[in-house]
Every structure is written in structure tokens, then in C-alpha cells.
Design a protein around this motif. Structure first.
Motif, short mmCIF file in Angstrom:
data_model
loop_
_atom_site.label_atom_id
_atom_site.label_comp_id
_atom_site.label_asym_id
_atom_site.label_seq_id
_atom_site.Cartn_x
_atom_site.Cartn_y
_atom_site.Cartn_z
N GLN A 1 -36.14 -13.79 50.70
CA GLN A 1 -37.26 -13.74 51.63
C GLN A 1 -38.59 -13.43 50.96
N ARG A 2 -38.54 -12.63 49.89
CA ARG A 2 -39.79 -12.24 49.24
C ARG A 2 -39.53 -11.70 47.85
N ASP B 1 -30.53 0.18 42.94
CA ASP B 1 -30.29 -1.19 43.38
C ASP B 1 -31.48 -2.03 42.95
N ALA B 2 -31.24 -3.05 42.13
CA ALA B 2 -32.33 -3.85 41.57
C ALA B 2 -33.07 -4.66 42.62
N ALA B 3 -32.44 -4.91 43.75
CA ALA B 3 -33.07 -5.72 44.79
C ALA B 3 -33.98 -4.91 45.70
N GLY C 1 -32.50 -14.55 43.63
CA GLY C 1 -31.40 -13.60 43.57
C GLY C 1 -31.32 -12.81 42.29
N ALA C 2 -32.15 -13.18 41.29
CA ALA C 2 -32.10 -12.52 39.98
C ALA C 2 -33.22 -11.50 39.82
N THR C 3 -33.02 -10.61 38.84
CA THR C 3 -34.00 -9.59 38.50
C THR C 3 -34.26 -9.65 37.00
N ARG C 4 -35.52 -9.48 36.61
CA ARG C 4 -35.85 -9.53 35.19
C ARG C 4 -36.96 -8.53 34.87
N ARG C 5 -36.87 -7.94 33.68
CA ARG C 5 -37.90 -7.01 33.22
C ARG C 5 -39.02 -7.79 32.55
N ILE C 6 -40.27 -7.48 32.94
CA ILE C 6 -41.44 -8.17 32.41
C ILE C 6 -42.47 -7.14 31.99
#
Length: 210
Positions: free
Chosen positions: A144-145, A180-182, A125-130
Motif C-alpha cells: 500500500q505504501r 518487524d521490518a515492515a 514486499g522487500a526491505t533494504r538498507r540505504i
């Protein structure tokens, strides 16, 4: 669109409407890649930095390589002249786009799968910059993915920082486009989604392809 064009659209809507319809019809028989390459050339001819940044990003998005864009600029030399080409290259290099890394002496390699080892710590459920091999991406761990999005705004290629993520919304610091980050969808102030990169789980590692 520049402030001047917005003013003309409001002041002379009928005339400007015909103008934009004319431009749109002229490009209907061209593939998107060619159409955006031509737009890059016209923005260089007019020395419109905002437009150059915008259509350069679109051309890259439609499959142009950095070398193809440089070739297009040089092929237009009879119309542009060296001074405008140098101006354009200065703008392009200032954008620090990975597609032009070869101009700074980096070795060009064929697209391939890259490991994203830091993704393992992203909770569902989280988003991160890499950052990975010269690019930065936003990685979303969905139920789901996994999904991986380019960190650069599709408007003028502004690099969006981790601090721009609030809740599930990414906001570009340059012009306020929101995503939307998702899903990568543009939700406010713009009309294009974030660029999404193909990704996969391979032997327990998240990989991205570019």
C-alpha cells in the motif's frame, strides 16, 4: 536497565517498586523532551555510559537537537564539572550520531526532503538498507505504501547493518532487540519501535524528510 538494578529489583521488589514509582510521578508534569534532557544530565553525573546512550537517543527522538543537548550539559557545569562533560562528549562522538555532525565541522542545514534513488530497485514486499546524506535507513516497499525507518536501534543507537535482516525481522547486534521490518515495531527484547521518517513519492522518486 543495568544488571545491578535488575538484581535489586529481584532482591528488594517492594523497595525498588516505590523508588521507580517516585521517579515516574516526578516526571509526569514535564514534557517528554525536558524529562529526557534531565535524564541525560543525571546519567552524565553518574557517568553511566549505558544510561547516557539510552536517554540520549530518547531525547533526540523527542525533538532535542544536538546543540540543545550540548547546551544542557554546559548549563549543568556547576554540578557536573568539566571532566564529566568531556567524558559525556567522548561517548556522544563515539556514537557517530548525525545530530552531532556539526561538532566535526559539517555544515548544519535545515530539515528538507532527500532523494533515495536506490529505492527504485526494491521489489514489493522487500526491505533494504540505504545510505543517504549522512544517515542510513531501512526502506520497506509495502503493497500500500513505502515506509522508511532509521537504521539506528532506539535502545542505544547501535547502527543496524543489512546483514541483521533475516526474513522480515531486523535484529540489533548489540543487545538483540528485534523489529518487524515492515512496520518498525519492536517484537522482542525491547519496548520501543524504530524511528520512522516521513517519506513521499515525488516525480517518480522516493524522498525522505529529515
Amino acid at each position: 536497565m543495568s544488571d545491578a538494578l535488575k538484581f535489586l529489583v529481584q532482591a528488594r521488589p517492594e523497595a525498588m517498586g516505590h523508588y521507580f514509582s517516585f521517579l515516574k510521578d516526578c516526571g509526569t508534569r514535564l514534557d517528554p523532551k525536558t524529562r529526557n534532557l534531565i535524564s541525560v544530565i543525571t546519567k552524565v553525573h553518574a557517568q553511566t555510559e549505558r544510561g547516557l546512550r539510552q536517554y540520549l537517543v530518547r531525547a533526540l527522538r523527542e525533538g532535542c537537537s544536538g546543540e540543545e543537548i550540548l547546551d544542557a550539559l554546559l548549563m549543568a557545569f556547576p554540578a557536573l564539572g568539566l571532566a564529566k562533560i568531556v567524558w559525556a562528549v567522548d561517548v556522544i562522538l563515539a556514537m557517530e550520531l548525525p545530530e552531532f555532525a556539526f561538532a566535526a565541522g559539517a555544515v548544519q542545514v535545515q530539515p528538507h526532503w532527500h532523494d533515495l534513488p536506490d529505492a527504485a530497485g526494491i521489489p514489493e514486499g522487500a526491505t533494504r538498507r540505504i545510505e543517504c546524506d549522512g544517515r542510513a535507513v531501512f526502506v520497506h516497499h509495502g503493497a500500500q505504501r513505502w515506509r522508511v525507518f532509521d537504521s539506528r536501534c532506539p535502545h542505544q543507537s547501535t547502527d543496524i547493518p543489512q546483514l541483521a535482516l533475516e526474513g522480515g525481522t531486523l535484529t540489533c547486534p548489540r543487545h538483540g532487540w528485534q523489529f518487524d521490518a515492515a512496520s518498525g515495531a519492536c517484537t522482542a527484547h525491547g519496548d520501543q519501535p524504530l524511528r520512522e521518517w516521513d517519506c513521499r513519492l515525488h516525480e517518480g522518486r522516493l524522498q525522505v524528510f529529515w
